[in-house]
Each structure stands twice: as structure tokens, then as C-alpha cells.
Motif scaffolding. Structure first.
Motif, short mmCIF file in Angstrom:
data_model
loop_
_atom_site.label_atom_id
_atom_site.label_comp_id
_atom_site.label_asym_id
_atom_site.label_seq_id
_atom_site.Cartn_x
_atom_site.Cartn_y
_atom_site.Cartn_z
N GLY A 1 -0.53 -13.86 12.74
CA GLY A 1 -0.54 -12.54 13.36
C GLY A 1 0.57 -11.64 12.85
N LEU A 2 1.78 -12.21 12.75
CA LEU A 2 2.91 -11.41 12.27
C LEU A 2 2.71 -11.02 10.81
N LEU B 1 -0.20 -10.51 9.36
CA LEU B 1 -1.20 -9.44 9.32
C LEU B 1 -0.57 -8.11 9.74
N LEU B 2 0.29 -8.17 10.75
CA LEU B 2 0.95 -6.93 11.19
C LEU B 2 1.87 -6.40 10.09
N GLY C 1 1.35 -6.83 6.94
CA GLY C 1 0.42 -6.26 5.97
C GLY C 1 -0.03 -4.87 6.38
N TRP C 2 -0.29 -4.71 7.68
CA TRP C 2 -0.68 -3.39 8.20
C TRP C 2 0.43 -2.37 7.97
N LEU D 1 0.72 -1.42 4.33
CA LEU D 1 -0.37 -0.55 3.91
C LEU D 1 -0.14 0.89 4.38
N ARG D 2 0.37 1.01 5.59
CA ARG D 2 0.62 2.36 6.13
C ARG D 2 1.75 3.06 5.38
#
Lengths: 356, 325
Positions: A333-334, A336-337, A339-340, A343-344
Motif C-alpha cells: 500500500g505504501l 502504491l501511494l 507511486g501515486w 506520478l503527480r
């Protein structure tokens, strides 16, 4: 032809993609209507089998008669479905007759040949695979594809190769869905095959969370000569996901040496390594990417449902302690966050300006 | 998007559209995502997946019940995470993706907190009370959040609470096989939810226009009522079948009136057709097979089921033609 058909056709003509008059509108009902009618066909099949069991019980006592009757019903249904203007009642009847015929045929062949469990699984896969091609009806093809895939999964278990089965299923469904657009003319075969493989992949993934089920069949053991089998299985799943990413990049006309492609491959490898102990999530991601990439909302929905279902049953998986599962999920989860966030913040740089 | 996809692929299958032009056609119709569309999708996927995985990890952690942590430390951790999620929601822009993800995380963490409370204090509460309290606790956030996914969580918790309540009363999952108040309760609960949702959606708010949640609720209503009728058929029909049949008839009238005449929804109509086939098959089975099945009875039921599904299918095809402009 409907007004919206006509409008879309004119747009395609203006873009030089279509010529001539707008074709007639497709009469195919939506997937949920076909599913409902297919299930109704199965209910009729159960009563037809009851009729045969009570009224023509010799069919179940005489293997040769069962094979002949089953073959006649299946081929008869196949012939009916090839008629261009088949009415609704004959279509439903043909569906029920084909399902009935398959049960008779497989029961009869099983008695005649006595092939053992592995042989029976392969026989089921062969019969269902043949009917998948012969019988031109969407729900029927979907059911045949799912049953054939599950039969091959069963055979894989009998051969003590069950860890490889989810990977092979993932590869197969990526390959089939990748062909949907370039081979659009064969969509009537490819789409139900794709959905059948998807259903089978989700079912097999679900079974992996029930180790007592695998122990019942003895599939939890594999040859001591192949200790790396689970890792090979993971490798196959990873190969499926990487193949899909490569195909999507090609469809978006992004070169593999370009920054977005390198970022996509790197992210896929990181996901693969992190989700190694929660491999059902890889199938969910595969379906979500397939669905979005092809504009297929049903596949997107199946991916989402599969992921949520996997997470909710992961809690009960006994292969790992809750603490380890907690660490895996929190770490994933961390990641993926992160990665988010990347990306932003740096998405424009990763995209190289023109892409994404 | 789905209609354009269906049309273009049908034209390709018919040969009206060249296979090498199918992809370009889908792109022109906006079915296939453009390269620029991938970034928002991946952001949502990463954020949604990250929130879900992290929250699940936290829930698993508390379930493991790590003995080394004292009670206060456990509560502090759970409440800190919950507060952090709510803070993110409060500071995020209205209806932004991070805000909605944070609210969903907070709703899930509330459940973890209740579970921890039950574990630590051993209150002796029944499992259904956990889910009922959880649903009640997140209701204000659900009302404020304007998120169908959060409403789905709320409805799912209420359904689970009802199911577990009756499981406690009968002692096992055999309640599935005993028709009575549990299916009435589930039907009425979901009917209320569905009616409320459809009424609210008529006011025109954009976030209420998606059809997937009301369809799930309609499925739950029809499914629980169908199961109730089937069980009553095999239970003690003389006494208890009539109310179930009347409710079932009323439900079908409602479905036809609203989802055919007023707000055509093929999904709900298809589900209603399947439920009707099940009820008719079960009724005929009870009538004809109860005293020892004869071959003719099986064949008759099979033919009736085929006829009903064929007629229903033809009707749905006609409705499909009307609905697809």
C-alpha cells in the motif's frame, strides 16, 4: 439502423475509416441479459436431465447409448445455432439440449474409456474446446471456455503442477484479449473465450486461498525435483503482466526505449516483487489494465470485484500469519501511494512532455 | 462508451469495417483511451489501491492482536490513523480523489477501531452488533461524502448485521434454509435503500446518476424475495406462502412500473426475468414432483422454463431496441 448508428458511421466515413451505407444495427442483447438467459437455460437443462434420468434411464445405464445420445444432442444444437434466423424458443431449447448432451456425452465417455482423473480432465477440456468452436452462441461459448480452462487447471493439479496454473491462465487471457481488436472479425469466438478464461482465472485464484481444498486433491504437494515451482508460477504471472504492459505501450505508440515505457516496466517489476505473497492482486491489476486499455467496462468491473474479493478472503488464508499478511499489504500500500505521489509530482517529466 | 464499442465491434464482425481500421475507429469514438487518459487512470489506480492495501494491512495488524502493545498504545495507533485520514479529507479539495480515498479509508478504519474495542474489552457483544454500530458510526460521513462506494459499504454492513443477527438466533448458517423473518428483513432493508436512492437520484445530483448501486440493491431485493418464495414453497405453503407470493407479485409490478415504464433499466428487468423463471420452476417442481417425479413432469417443467425464458428474452430484445437510440 438507428440514429446513433448512423451518426457514428458518418463520423467514421468522414475520417476515412468506413465506406458505403451504414450497416444494420446489431441485435445482440447486453451481457447481463445473455447471462440471465444462459442461467435459465441451465435450469431447463437440470429438468431435462431429470426427464432423461426418469424416463430414459437406460441412457444412464448404457454407456454407448449415453455417448450416442449426447453426441446427437450436441451436434443438433450446433447445427441449430448455425441457422441465421433462429427464433427465441429454439435458441433457448438448443442451449438446454446442448448442455444436456454434454453431460450425457461426458458421463458416457467416462464410463466407456475409464481414463482416470487426469484423463477425464483432459477429455472434458477436449470436448468443451471442440464445442467452443462448433457451437455459435455467446453464453454457450463462455461456459465451454470456462469449463475447459478449469478442466485443464484440474489436470495441472493432478500432474502436481498447480502452482503454474494461474500463470498459464493469466498468459492465455492476456493473449486472447490482445487479439480482440486486431482480430475483430473473430470477435464472436474471441470475446466469450476471453470471458471464460477470465472467470476460470478468478475461480482458480479463489481456490488458492483455500489450502484445505488443495490438500483434499493432493495438489498442495509438488515434486521435490521442482522446488522452484511456485517461483516459476509467479514468473509466469509476471510475464503475463509485462506482456500486457508491452502491448498497451505499443497500442499507445510509445517506444520501449522512451521514458514512459521504462517507468511502466520498472513499476510492473516492483509490483511483481512486492505482491509475490499476495499474487491474486496481480490478476486484479491485469484485468483492470486490460479493461481500461480496451474500453471494456465489464472487464474493469471483474478486475475490481476480483481484487476486492481476493483481499477479503486473504484474511483467512492460512499459508501466512496475519502479521506477515499485514506487513505485505501495508508495504504494498505504501509503495502504491509513493507511486501515486511520484506520478503527480513528476508525471510530466516521466511522460517526456507529449505522452500521458 | 459501451454502446459505441459494441457497434464498432459488431460492424467489424460483419465485415462492414476493415479489421485493420477497428482500432482507429474505436479511438475516434473515444472508446480506447488516448495516451493522455492513462495518467488520471493510473493515479486513481495507485491511490485507490494504495489506500485499500494500507487500510487492509492495518485491519490485519489489529486482528493479529499484537500482545506486545498495551491497550492504550493500540487505541492510540488506531485513533491516530483514523484522525489522519479525516484530516486529509478535511484539507483536501471538495470531491477530490485524495479526499474521497481518505474518507473511504476512515470508514474502513472505524471498523478496525470497533473490532479492537470488542477484542480488548470483551464486552460479550454479538458479531452483528459490531457491523450495526460500524454502519451507524459511518452514516454521517456517508451522508456528507456523496460517494456511492461509501453507501455500498454502509448497505453491505447493514445487510451483514441483519444476516448475523438471525444467525445468532438460530445458531448456525442453517438460517439460509429456514424461511422466515430474515429474508423479509433483508428484502425490506434493501427495498428501503433502493427507494431512497432512486428518489434522491430524481433530484438530479450528478453523483447519484450512476446505475451500478441501485442495480445491486434491486438484485438484493429480488434475490432475497425469490429465495423466500422458494423456501416457502417447500416449507409449509398453506400457511405462509400467500404473503410471500403477494409481496413477490407486488415487487414485480413495481419493477415493471418503474424500471420498464418510467426509468428503463435492462439490468433490473433481466434479473427480474431470471427470478421469475426460478419461482415458476420451483412452483411447478413442488406441484408436479412432490409425490414422486414422473418423466413427463420433468419434461413439462423444462419446456415451461424454456418457453418462459424465450418469451422473456424476446421481450427484453424488444426493450433493448427501444432503449438503444
Amino acid at each position: 439502423m438507428t440514429p446513433n448508428d448512423s451518426l457514428l458511421w458518418r463520423q467514421l466515413q468522414a475520417a476515412g475509416l468506413a465506406e458505403g451505407d451504414c450497416p444494420a444495427a446489431s441485435a445482440a442483447p447486453p451481457w447481463f441479459t445473455r447471462l440471465a438467459l444462459g442461467i435459465a437455460g441451465w435450469i431447463a437443462t437440470l429438468f431435462l436431465l431429470g426427464f432423461l434420468a426418469v424416463g430414459l434411464e437406460f441412457l444412464f445405464r448404457n454407456e454407448a447409448a449415453a455417448v450416442v445420445a449426447g453426441l446427437c444432442l450436441c451436434l443438433g444444437a450446433a447445427a441449430l445455432f448455425r441457422r441465421p434466423e433462429l427464433g427465441d424458443f429454439p435458441a433457448q431449447a438448443a442451449l438446454a439440449l446442448s448442455f444436456t448432451g454434454q453431460v450425457l456425452l461426458l458421463v458416457g465417455l467416462g464410463e466407456v474409456l475409464d481414463p482416470g482423473e487426469l484423463g477425464m480432465a483432459l477429455l472434458v477440456a477436449l470436448v468443451e474446446g471442440t464445442l467452443l468452436v462448433l457451437v455459435r452462441q455467446h453464453f454457450h461459448r463462455l461456459a465451454c471456455a470456462a469449463v475447459a480452462a478449469l478442466a485443464l487447471a484440474y489436470a495441472g493439479g493432478e500432474l502436481r503442477l498447480f502452482p503454474l496454473v494461474p500463470g498459464f491462465l493469466s498468459l492465455a487471457l492476456v493473449a486472447v484479449w490482445a487479439l480482440e481488436l486486431p482480430q475483430a472479425r473473430h470477435g464472436a469466438l474471441l470475446r466469450p473465450l476471453g470471458y471464460g478464461l477470465t472467470v476460470a482465472a478468478l475461480a482458480v485464484q479463489g481456490s488458492l486461498l483455500a489450502p484445505q481444498l488443495l490438500q483434499e486433491f493432493g495438489w498442495h504437494r509438488w515434486s521435490p525435483a521442482a522446488p522452484a515451482l511456485p517461483w516459476l508460477g509467479l514468473g509466469l504471472r509476471g510475464a503475463a503482466l509485462l506482456l500486457l504492459v508491452a502491448l498497451l505501450l505499443r497500442r499507445a505508440r510509445v517506444g520501449w526505449q522512451q521514458r514512459p515505457a521504462l517507468a511502466a516496466f520498472a513499476a510492473t517489476l516492483v509490483l511483481l516483487l512486492t505482491a509475490a505473497k499476495a499474487p491474486g492482486l496481480l490478476l486484479g491489476v491485469t484485468l483492470l489494465l486490460l479493461g481500461f486499455g480496451a474500453g471494456n467496462r465489464l472487464l474493469l468491473g471483474l478486475g475490481l470485484a476480483g481484487t476486492l474479493g481476493y483481499l477479503s478472503h486473504y484474511y483467512y488464508a492460512l499459508q501466512l500469519t496475519l502479521l506477515r499478511k499485514s506487513a505485505i499489504l501495508t508495504g504494498l500500500g505504501l509503495l502504491l501511494l509513493a507511486g501515486w505521489w511520484l506520478l503527480r509530482r513528476h508525471g510530466d517529466r516521466l511522460a517526456g512532455g507529449d505522452h500521458a | 462508451m459501451n454502446d459505441a464499442r459494441r457497434r464498432i465491434l459488431a460492424w467489424s464482425e460483419q465485415g462492414a469495417l476493415a479489421p485493420e481500421r477497428t482500432e482507429a475507429a474505436l479511438r475516434l469514438a473515444g472508446v480506447l483511451p488516448a495516451p493522455r487518459d492513462w495518467r488520471p487512470f493510473l493515479e486513481r489506480l495507485l491511490l485507490g489501491g494504495g489506500v485499500l492495501a494500507t487500510t487492509s494491512g492495518v485491519v490485519f495488524f489489529f486482528a493479529f492482536n499484537w500482545a506486545a502493545l498495551g491497550h492504550y498504545a493500540k487505541f492510540a495507533l488506531a485513533e491516530l490513523l483514523l484522525a489522519a485520514a479525516l484530516l486529509v479529507y478535511a484539507r483536501a479539495a471538495n470531491d477530490s480523489l485524495p479526499g474521497r480515498a481518505a474518507l473511504l479509508a476512515a470508514a474502513l478504519l472505524a471498523g478496525a477501531l470497533f473490532a479492537l474495542f470488542g477484542q480488548v474489552y470483551q464486552t460479550g457483544a454479538d458479531p452483528w452488533q459490531l457491523f450495526a454500530l460500524w454502519a451507524a458510526a459511518i452514516l454521517p460521513w456517508t451522508l456528507v461524502g456523496r460517494m456511492p462506494l461509501l453507501w455500498l459499504l454502509c448497505f453491505a454492513l447493514l445487510n451483514l448485521a441483519v444476516a448475523l443477527y438471525f444467525q445468532v438466533r438460530t445458531g448456525s448458517f442453517l438460517w439460509l434454509l429456514t424461511a422466515s423473518r430474515q429474508f423479509w428483513s433483508l428484502f425490506l432493508l434493501n427495498l428501503l435503500a433502493l427507494a431512497g436512492w432512486e428518489a434522491a437520484s430524481l433530484r438530479g445530483a450528478a453523483w447519484l446518476q450512476g446505475r451500478w448501486l441501485p442495480r445491486l440493491l434491486a438484485l438484493a431485493c429480488g434475490g432475497s424475495l425469490t429465495w423466500l418464495v422458494v423456501l416457502r414453497l417447500w416449507d409449509d405453503p398453506a400457511r405462509s406462502l400467500l404473503p410471500a407470493l403477494l409481496a413477490y407479485a407486488g415487487w414485480n409490478v413495481l419493477v415493471y412500473g418503474y424500471y420498464r415504464r418510467y426509468r428503463c433499466d435492462l439490468f433490473v428487468l433481466s434479473a427480474a426475468l431470471l427470478n421469475l423463471v426460478v419461482v415458476v420452476a420451483a412452483s411447478l417442481g413442488r406441484l408436479l414432483l412432490d409425490r414422486g417425479g414422473e418423466a413427463g413432469a420433468f419434461l413439462l417443467i423444462a419446456l415451461v422454463v424454456l418457453g418462459l425464458s424465450a418469451a422473456g428474452g424476446a421481450w427484453l430484445k424488444q426493450v433493448t431496441q427501444e432503449v438503444r437510440p
